[in-house]
Design a protein around this motif. Structure first.
Motif, short mmCIF file in Angstrom:
data_model
loop_
_atom_site.label_atom_id
_atom_site.label_comp_id
_atom_site.label_asym_id
_atom_site.label_seq_id
_atom_site.Cartn_x
_atom_site.Cartn_y
_atom_site.Cartn_z
N SER A 86 0.80 -1.23 0.00
CA SER A 86 0.00 0.00 0.00
C SER A 86 0.83 1.28 0.00
O SER A 86 0.30 2.35 0.28
CB SER A 86 -0.90 0.03 1.24
OG SER A 86 -1.59 -1.17 1.40
N SER A 100 0.98 12.98 6.65
CA SER A 100 1.79 13.90 7.46
C SER A 100 2.73 13.12 8.38
O SER A 100 2.60 11.91 8.54
CB SER A 100 0.85 14.74 8.33
OG SER A 100 0.23 13.90 9.29
N PHE A 110 1.25 0.12 14.99
CA PHE A 110 0.54 -0.97 14.31
C PHE A 110 1.48 -1.99 13.68
O PHE A 110 1.03 -2.93 13.02
CB PHE A 110 -0.37 -0.39 13.21
CG PHE A 110 -1.31 0.69 13.69
CD1 PHE A 110 -2.15 0.45 14.76
CD2 PHE A 110 -1.36 1.93 13.07
CE1 PHE A 110 -3.03 1.43 15.21
CE2 PHE A 110 -2.23 2.92 13.51
CZ PHE A 110 -3.07 2.67 14.58
C1 HEM Z 1 -2.64 3.15 2.31
C2 HEM Z 1 -3.87 3.51 2.13
C3 HEM Z 1 -4.36 4.85 2.60
C4 HEM Z 1 -4.99 5.78 1.81
C5 HEM Z 1 -5.33 5.67 0.34
C6 HEM Z 1 -5.25 6.95 2.65
C7 HEM Z 1 -5.88 8.10 2.23
C8 HEM Z 1 -6.13 9.20 3.00
C9 HEM Z 1 -6.92 10.34 2.62
C10 HEM Z 1 -7.65 10.49 1.27
C11 HEM Z 1 -6.90 11.22 3.63
C12 HEM Z 1 -7.65 12.54 3.73
C13 HEM Z 1 -7.10 13.61 2.86
C14 HEM Z 1 -5.93 14.39 3.45
O1 HEM Z 1 -5.72 14.42 4.67
O2 HEM Z 1 -5.20 14.99 2.68
C15 HEM Z 1 -6.07 10.65 4.68
C16 HEM Z 1 -5.75 11.27 5.86
C17 HEM Z 1 -5.11 10.66 6.92
N1 HEM Z 1 -4.72 9.35 6.98
FE1 HEM Z 1 -4.75 8.02 5.47
N2 HEM Z 1 -4.79 6.69 3.92
C18 HEM Z 1 -4.25 5.42 3.94
C19 HEM Z 1 -3.71 4.78 5.03
C20 HEM Z 1 -3.58 5.33 6.28
C21 HEM Z 1 -3.05 4.62 7.43
C22 HEM Z 1 -2.58 3.17 7.44
C23 HEM Z 1 -3.06 5.50 8.47
C24 HEM Z 1 -2.63 5.18 9.89
C25 HEM Z 1 -1.65 5.73 10.48
C26 HEM Z 1 -3.56 6.77 7.97
C27 HEM Z 1 -3.68 7.94 8.71
C28 HEM Z 1 -4.18 9.14 8.25
C29 HEM Z 1 -4.18 10.38 8.99
C30 HEM Z 1 -3.69 10.60 10.41
C31 HEM Z 1 -4.75 11.33 8.16
C32 HEM Z 1 -4.94 12.83 8.46
C33 HEM Z 1 -4.05 13.66 7.54
C34 HEM Z 1 -2.57 13.43 7.76
O3 HEM Z 1 -2.15 13.48 8.94
O4 HEM Z 1 -1.87 13.17 6.77
N3 HEM Z 1 -3.88 6.63 6.65
N4 HEM Z 1 -5.63 9.41 4.27
#
Ligand code: HEM
Length: 264
Positions: A86, A100, A110
């Protein structure tokens, strides 16, 4: 050199190299912590749903099942990557931007292993995991037990007065066996008949504005980070402020203290 001597030399050199490899590599693998084990693509593929969601990101494998509900998007954004390599979804959230540093810091919790054949520095990985384990045990010593606090089992809630924009912070803390086992912090707003019509952890416009003024920090990663710190530290005073999110820190610590006063 004749053909026989040449093959003998090659055989000798290759067995020497094997020996060196075994001597150098074996201790690293033997020392490896049970938490970081090798995971095959087949095993990864069995954790492909919201019930058990593992993802490979940059060589490491994470069990992110418990984070699906907290991820600030519809669950399908997360679940479509379950059971798969991923990195692509991680480095580009779909808008060309990577996650971020706050999100990256959450990942550590995790970790379950590394993908077969991945180019990871096992020794460094084990060292950082062992250091994290030592940190955690030190934190526990100075946490709930070390502070001499006694919490009764239960679920404790506190709500702040609405501010000028009508939003108010809420916290819910679950305690079991004198330990904080769950924390949920957010800001809500209600409409006139009392129905909640706004939840800050899902407000992407707010996140975007916050991101611009804070150098990348948003509520989407700081709220989970504050929640995690409270679980680890056991007391609100142990929750450190994250730079760029000091207002949220103040609100979080105040509400946590209020909710936990009911638990004493
Ligand atoms: C790998 C597949 C993943 C995809 C496609 C994905 C996609 C996204 C999207 C579309 C957003 C909202 C848009 C944005 O903030 O710009 C977001 C935010 C966020 N995601 Fe994911 N995500 C994924 C995996 C994860 C995982 C595994 C975590 C666990 C740590 C995570 C944690 C977060 C957090 C904390 C945010 C808030 C914005 C930031 O801090 O970057 N995501 N993600």
């Amino acid at each position: 050199m004749n053909k026989f001597a040449y093959s003998a030399l090659i055989a000798f050199v290759s067995s020497l190299l094997t020996l060196i490899a075994v001597v150098w590599v074996a201790p690293t693998v033997a020392e490896s912590d049970a938490r970081v084990r090798e995971i095959t693509l087949d095993e990864l593929a069995t954790h492909n749903s919201a019930d058990s969601c593992w993802k490979e990101i940059e060589g490491l494998v994470y069990d992110v099942t418990d984070f699906i509900d907290r991820h600030p998007t519809p669950a399908s954004v997360m679940t479509q990557w379950c059971g798969r390599p991923s990195t692509e979804g991680w480095v580009d959230k779909g808008n060309g931007r990577p996650h971020s540093q706050g999100a990256e810091a959450l990942l550590d919790d995790f970790l379950v292993g590394y993908l077969e054949g991945a180019d990871v520095d096992l020794a460094a990985l084990n060292q950082s995991i062992n250091e994290a384990a030592v940190d955690a045990s030190e934190r526990t010593a100075t946490g709930t037990e070390g502070q001499g606090v006694r919490y009764r089992d239960g679920s404790y809630y506190a709500e702040a007065e609405p501010g000028s924009r009508g939003t108010f912070g809420i916290i819910e803390i679950s305690v079991q066996g004198n330990r904080i086992v769950g924390v949920y912090f957010d800001e809500f707003a209600r409409d006139e008949d009392g129905t909640v019509n706004y939840r800050k952890s899902a407000d992407m416009n707010y996140a975007e504005r916050w991101r611009r003024v804070s150098g990348g920090v948003t509520q989407l990663s700081t709220y989970p980070a504050y929640e995690r710190m409270l679980i680890e530290q056991g007391v609100p005073e142990g929750v450190d402020a994250i730079s760029g999110a000091t207002g949220a820190h103040e609100a979080f610590v105040g509400l946590a203290a209020q909710a936990l006063s009911d638990a004493r």
